[in-house]
Write a protein that holds these residues in place. Sequence first.
Motif, PDB file in Angstrom:
ATOM      1  N   PHE A   1       0.841  -1.197   0.000  1.00  0.00           N
ATOM      2  CA  PHE A   1       0.000   0.000   0.000  1.00  0.00           C
ATOM      3  C   PHE A   1       0.879   1.251   0.000  1.00  0.00           C
ATOM      4  N   PHE A   2       1.884   1.265   0.881  1.00  0.00           N
ATOM      5  CA  PHE A   2       2.798   2.404   0.978  1.00  0.00           C
ATOM      6  C   PHE A   2       3.484   2.667  -0.360  1.00  0.00           C
ATOM      7  N   GLN A   3       4.005   1.610  -0.974  1.00  0.00           N
ATOM      8  CA  GLN A   3       4.730   1.777  -2.236  1.00  0.00           C
ATOM      9  C   GLN A   3       3.826   2.267  -3.355  1.00  0.00           C
ATOM     10  N   ARG A   4       2.581   1.788  -3.374  1.00  0.00           N
ATOM     11  CA  ARG A   4       1.627   2.243  -4.384  1.00  0.00           C
ATOM     12  C   ARG A   4       1.363   3.731  -4.264  1.00  0.00           C
ATOM     13  N   ILE A   5       1.136   4.201  -3.028  1.00  0.00           N
ATOM     14  CA  ILE A   5       0.857   5.619  -2.808  1.00  0.00           C
ATOM     15  C   ILE A   5       2.103   6.451  -3.073  1.00  0.00           C
ATOM     16  N   ALA A   6       3.264   5.963  -2.644  1.00  0.00           N
ATOM     17  CA  ALA A   6       4.515   6.706  -2.830  1.00  0.00           C
ATOM     18  C   ALA A   6       4.826   6.887  -4.310  1.00  0.00           C
ATOM     19  N   TYR A   7       4.556   5.878  -5.103  1.00  0.00           N
ATOM     20  CA  TYR A   7       4.794   5.977  -6.543  1.00  0.00           C
ATOM     21  C   TYR A   7       3.899   7.027  -7.168  1.00  0.00           C
ATOM     22  N   ARG A   8       2.659   7.087  -6.708  1.00  0.00           N
ATOM     23  CA  ARG A   8       1.672   7.982  -7.304  1.00  0.00           C
ATOM     24  C   ARG A   8       1.760   9.405  -6.766  1.00  0.00           C
ATOM     25  N   ALA A   9       1.967   9.558  -5.442  1.00  0.00           N
ATOM     26  CA  ALA A   9       1.834  10.889  -4.843  1.00  0.00           C
ATOM     27  C   ALA A   9       3.074  11.371  -4.098  1.00  0.00           C
ATOM     28  N   GLY A  10       4.062  10.514  -3.912  1.00  0.00           N
ATOM     29  CA  GLY A  10       5.262  10.927  -3.194  1.00  0.00           C
ATOM     30  C   GLY A  10       5.339  10.292  -1.816  1.00  0.00           C
ATOM     31  N   ARG A  11       6.552  10.241  -1.283  1.00  0.00           N
ATOM     32  CA  ARG A  11       6.807   9.534  -0.028  1.00  0.00           C
ATOM     33  C   ARG A  11       6.121  10.189   1.169  1.00  0.00           C
ATOM     34  N   ILE A  12       6.107  11.496   1.250  1.00  0.00           N
ATOM     35  CA  ILE A  12       5.527  12.175   2.413  1.00  0.00           C
ATOM     36  C   ILE A  12       4.024  11.903   2.491  1.00  0.00           C
ATOM     37  N   LYS A  13       3.339  11.969   1.370  1.00  0.00           N
ATOM     38  CA  LYS A  13       1.906  11.679   1.367  1.00  0.00           C
ATOM     39  C   LYS A  13       1.651  10.198   1.644  1.00  0.00           C
ATOM     40  N   ALA A  14       2.562   9.346   1.202  1.00  0.00           N
ATOM     41  CA  ALA A  14       2.417   7.915   1.471  1.00  0.00           C
ATOM     42  C   ALA A  14       2.567   7.632   2.964  1.00  0.00           C
ATOM     43  N   ILE A  15       3.453   8.344   3.626  1.00  0.00           N
ATOM     44  CA  ILE A  15       3.617   8.174   5.069  1.00  0.00           C
ATOM     45  C   ILE A  15       2.326   8.543   5.780  1.00  0.00           C
ATOM     46  N   THR A  16       1.734   9.668   5.415  1.00  0.00           N
ATOM     47  CA  THR A  16       0.491  10.105   6.053  1.00  0.00           C
ATOM     48  C   THR A  16      -0.650   9.136   5.761  1.00  0.00           C
ATOM     49  N   ALA A  17      -0.758   8.674   4.513  1.00  0.00           N
ATOM     50  CA  ALA A  17      -1.842   7.748   4.147  1.00  0.00           C
ATOM     51  C   ALA A  17      -1.695   6.413   4.877  1.00  0.00           C
ATOM     52  N   THR A  18      -0.469   5.920   4.973  1.00  0.00           N
ATOM     53  CA  THR A  18      -0.242   4.654   5.664  1.00  0.00           C
ATOM     54  C   THR A  18      -0.462   4.807   7.164  1.00  0.00           C
ATOM     55  N   ALA A  19      -0.062   5.945   7.712  1.00  0.00           N
ATOM     56  CA  ALA A  19      -0.290   6.203   9.135  1.00  0.00           C
ATOM     57  C   ALA A  19      -1.788   6.251   9.419  1.00  0.00           C
ATOM     58  N   ARG A  20      -2.556   6.839   8.527  1.00  0.00           N
ATOM     59  CA  ARG A  20      -4.009   6.875   8.694  1.00  0.00           C
ATOM     60  C   ARG A  20      -4.584   5.467   8.654  1.00  0.00           C
ATOM     61  N   LYS A  21      -4.103   4.662   7.718  1.00  0.00           N
ATOM     62  CA  LYS A  21      -4.580   3.279   7.608  1.00  0.00           C
ATOM     63  C   LYS A  21      -4.252   2.494   8.881  1.00  0.00           C
ATOM     64  N   LEU A  22      -3.058   2.697   9.424  1.00  0.00           N
ATOM     65  CA  LEU A  22      -2.671   2.046  10.680  1.00  0.00           C
ATOM     66  C   LEU A  22      -3.565   2.501  11.828  1.00  0.00           C
ATOM     67  N   ALA A  23      -3.866   3.795  11.875  1.00  0.00           N
ATOM     68  CA  ALA A  23      -4.720   4.328  12.935  1.00  0.00           C
ATOM     69  C   ALA A  23      -6.116   3.703  12.867  1.00  0.00           C
ATOM     70  N   VAL A  24      -6.635   3.519  11.664  1.00  0.00           N
ATOM     71  CA  VAL A  24      -7.942   2.895  11.500  1.00  0.00           C
ATOM     72  C   VAL A  24      -7.896   1.442  11.971  1.00  0.00           C
ATOM     73  N   VAL A  25      -6.815   0.729  11.649  1.00  0.00           N
ATOM     74  CA  VAL A  25      -6.666  -0.660  12.089  1.00  0.00           C
ATOM     75  C   VAL A  25      -6.619  -0.724  13.609  1.00  0.00           C
ATOM     76  N   VAL A  26      -5.862   0.173  14.238  1.00  0.00           N
ATOM     77  CA  VAL A  26      -5.763   0.199  15.700  1.00  0.00           C
ATOM     78  C   VAL A  26      -7.114   0.536  16.317  1.00  0.00           C
ATOM     79  N   TYR A  27      -7.813   1.499  15.748  1.00  0.00           N
ATOM     80  CA  TYR A  27      -9.142   1.863  16.253  1.00  0.00           C
ATOM     81  C   TYR A  27     -10.082   0.657  16.219  1.00  0.00           C
ATOM     82  N   LYS A  28     -10.102  -0.038  15.084  1.00  0.00           N
ATOM     83  CA  LYS A  28     -10.993  -1.195  14.954  1.00  0.00           C
ATOM     84  C   LYS A  28     -10.599  -2.308  15.916  1.00  0.00           C
ATOM     85  N   MET A  29      -9.299  -2.490  16.124  1.00  0.00           N
ATOM     86  CA  MET A  29      -8.852  -3.520  17.072  1.00  0.00           C
ATOM     87  C   MET A  29      -9.308  -3.179  18.490  1.00  0.00           C
TER      88      MET A  29
END
Length: 147
Positions: A69-97
């Motif tokens: 997921f990180f690599q897909r976003i980084a390729y399309r939008a850049g590493r900084i945006k990929a970090i934020t998008a992946t961090a959001r995805k992790l936060a959602v996973v933690v919330y659901k857990m």
Amino acid sequence: MAEVGESIAKFNSAKAFAKWLGFTPNNKASGGRVLSKKTLKNKSTLPNTFRMVANSLGNMKKPNPMTAFFQRIAYRAGRIKAITATARKLAVVVYKMLTTGEAYEPTKLMRDMAQVKQQQIRQMKKKLAKFGITGADLGLFANLSAS
């Protein structure tokens, strides 16, 4: 848990939790036109921790659904945006857990990877059809690359 407080249930949804962490864009619009889509700055340690974990996922060499997921976003939008998008995805996973009390299941993310792969195949087929490339043409390319 010290950062969030007594209970994570005070957030109505994972979306609200991600907003509180500052992972969703703060769209500023005027006259129906979006002027800015930046995420809010947050000096809290929890969002920064999620960002560090997301960055380390981006540096992993071992295949992982989150890394893909990180690599897909980084390729399309850049590493900084990929970090934020992946961090959001992790936060959602933690919330659901934390709200459901269930353990993390990477099989759900593996299904997402399979769906992404099918989507990429469909997009490639559309592009091949657009340029008029047939299966015979592809066979010709395979023979050239093998030489």
